[in-house]
Design a protein around this motif. Structure first.
Motif, PDB file in Angstrom:
ATOM      1  N   LEU A  66      -6.033 -14.732  25.513  1.00 13.44           N
ATOM      2  CA  LEU A  66      -5.619 -15.935  24.803  1.00 13.44           C
ATOM      3  C   LEU A  66      -6.327 -15.734  23.542  1.00 13.44           C
ATOM      4  O   LEU A  66      -7.400 -15.606  23.301  1.00 13.44           O
ATOM      5  N   ALA A  67      -5.192 -16.018  22.570  1.00 15.65           N
ATOM      6  CA  ALA A  67      -5.519 -15.873  21.020  1.00 15.65           C
ATOM      7  C   ALA A  67      -5.920 -14.442  20.733  1.00 15.65           C
ATOM      8  O   ALA A  67      -6.608 -13.918  20.162  1.00 15.65           O
ATOM      9  N   CYS A  68      -4.580 -13.670  21.121  1.00 14.11           N
ATOM     10  CA  CYS A  68      -4.908 -12.221  21.285  1.00 14.11           C
ATOM     11  C   CYS A  68      -4.667 -11.603  19.811  1.00 14.11           C
ATOM     12  O   CYS A  68      -4.891 -10.361  19.572  1.00 14.11           O
ATOM     13  N   GLY A  69      -4.433 -12.219  18.758  1.00 11.22           N
ATOM     14  CA  GLY A  69      -4.365 -11.840  17.465  1.00 11.22           C
ATOM     15  C   GLY A  69      -3.453 -10.639  17.262  1.00 11.22           C
ATOM     16  O   GLY A  69      -2.182 -10.400  17.891  1.00 11.22           O
ATOM     17  N   ASP A  70      -4.020  -9.490  16.725  1.00  9.77           N
ATOM     18  CA  ASP A  70      -3.093  -8.380  16.328  1.00  9.77           C
ATOM     19  C   ASP A  70      -3.166  -7.104  17.675  1.00  9.77           C
ATOM     20  O   ASP A  70      -2.648  -6.274  17.678  1.00  9.77           O
ATOM     21  N   ASP A 113      -0.887 -16.141  21.163  1.00 12.36           N
ATOM     22  CA  ASP A 113      -1.270 -16.246  20.013  1.00 12.36           C
ATOM     23  C   ASP A 113      -0.446 -17.616  19.240  1.00 12.36           C
ATOM     24  O   ASP A 113       0.778 -17.478  19.553  1.00 12.36           O
ATOM     25  N   MET A 114      -1.072 -18.099  18.218  1.00 10.07           N
ATOM     26  CA  MET A 114      -0.172 -18.775  17.305  1.00 10.07           C
ATOM     27  C   MET A 114       0.476 -18.207  16.304  1.00 10.07           C
ATOM     28  O   MET A 114       1.537 -18.838  15.923  1.00 10.07           O
ATOM     29  N   SER A 115      -0.092 -17.196  15.912  1.00 16.40           N
ATOM     30  CA  SER A 115       0.447 -16.559  14.467  1.00 16.40           C
ATOM     31  C   SER A 115       1.493 -15.507  14.820  1.00 16.40           C
ATOM     32  O   SER A 115       1.352 -14.836  15.395  1.00 16.40           O
TER      33      SER A 115
END
Length: 277
Positions: free
Chosen positions: A61-65, A86-88
């Motif tokens: 959760l919110a794994c980023g890159d 992730d949101m991004s």
């Protein structure tokens, strides 16, 4: 993705501009606690996911890159099913380019996970849960997607910098921030303490446990300042305030340098573990 809060809008923008800064800060530094030593704080999480042939579904959760997912994918466990949220979009694009096609990636918010109920065996998260708005809804969603008896393991912040340099930084930062930093609250205050985490997890999770994890680092003052530029509050300062902080901070930490012209410091983290009741 649903409408973002003010803090989420900033975090989304930051990670669109500064892709991969979290893994750049933590992936190359060893981590240790009274109970173990790891190659990195990411490895402290991946070590909690069992190695074997049994089917396991893991959500980052919110794994980023995708750095944590990459460590798990490198095991080549045929029955290990990996998902990252992730949101991004920019972070997810980097993750998609680096990870095997078998890893499922999707954009979304932790408050409304697009996953079936009781579909996850291990939910892991690195340096994200303490930043999330409406954290009680995040807890409900994590519990919903975890199978009964499923495991939560999250690395969150414990203290900013390790050692005396933390006090020095706060002493020069607070007067500048009080004048120049627009108000913006990240996350829930309860995510900053063990007692707060017990309150948040109580009722939906049991077997709650904590480990204090230190990530030691000995940078030069310039290297430390460059790392601080990638932190949220310093990023939010205007250029003038940032330059004033730089000068004040480098002057204030000069006496902390060792004979090798480095500063003994690092990052203070907390590992939160729990089981879905």
């Amino acid at each position: 993705m649903s409408l973002l809060t003010a803090a989420e809008t900033y975090l989304h923008d930051f990670h669109q501009r500064q892709v991969g800064v979290t893994s750049a800060a933590f992936a190359h530094l060893p981590a240790h606690s009274p109970t173990g030593t790891w190659d990195s704080s990411y490895a402290a999480l991946t070590d909690l996911v069992p190695v074997g042939n049994s089917p396991l579904t893991v959500l980052d959760l919110a794994c980023g890159d995708g750095h944590l997912l990459g460590l798990l994918a490198a095991r080549r466990q045929p029955a290990l099913h990996l998902t990252g949220i992730d949101m991004s979009e920019a972070e997810l694009a980097v993750a998609r380019a680096a990870l095997p096609a078998s890893v499922r990636l999707q954009q979304g918010r932790a408050q409304a996970l697009d996953l079936p109920s009781s579909s996850v065996d291990y939910l892991v998260s690195h340096m994200a849960l303490m930043l999330m708005d409406d954290v009680e809804q995040v807890m409900r969603e994590m519990r919903r997607v975890l199978r009964p008896g499923g495991h939560l393991a999250a690395i969150v912040g414990r203290t900013f910098l390790l050692g005396e340099v933390n006090d020095v930084f706060m002493r020069v930062f607070k007067p500048i921030a009080s004048d120049a930093l627009p108000p913006l609250r990240f996350g829930d205050r309860r995510a900053g303490s063990e007692a707060g985490w017990r309150e948040l997890l109580d009722g939906s999770f049991d077997h709650i446990a904590f480990d204090d994890i230190d990530v030691p680092w000995s940078p030069t003052p310039g290297e430390l300042w460059d790392a601080l530029l990638d932190t949220y509050d310093i990023d939010r300062l205007d250029d003038d305030a940032r330059q004033r902080l730089r000068g004040a901070f480098l002057d204030a930490v000069a006496h902390l340098q060792t004979g090798d012209a480095v500063i003994t410091t690092g990052w203070g983290l907390r590992l939160v573990r729990a089981r879905a009741a």
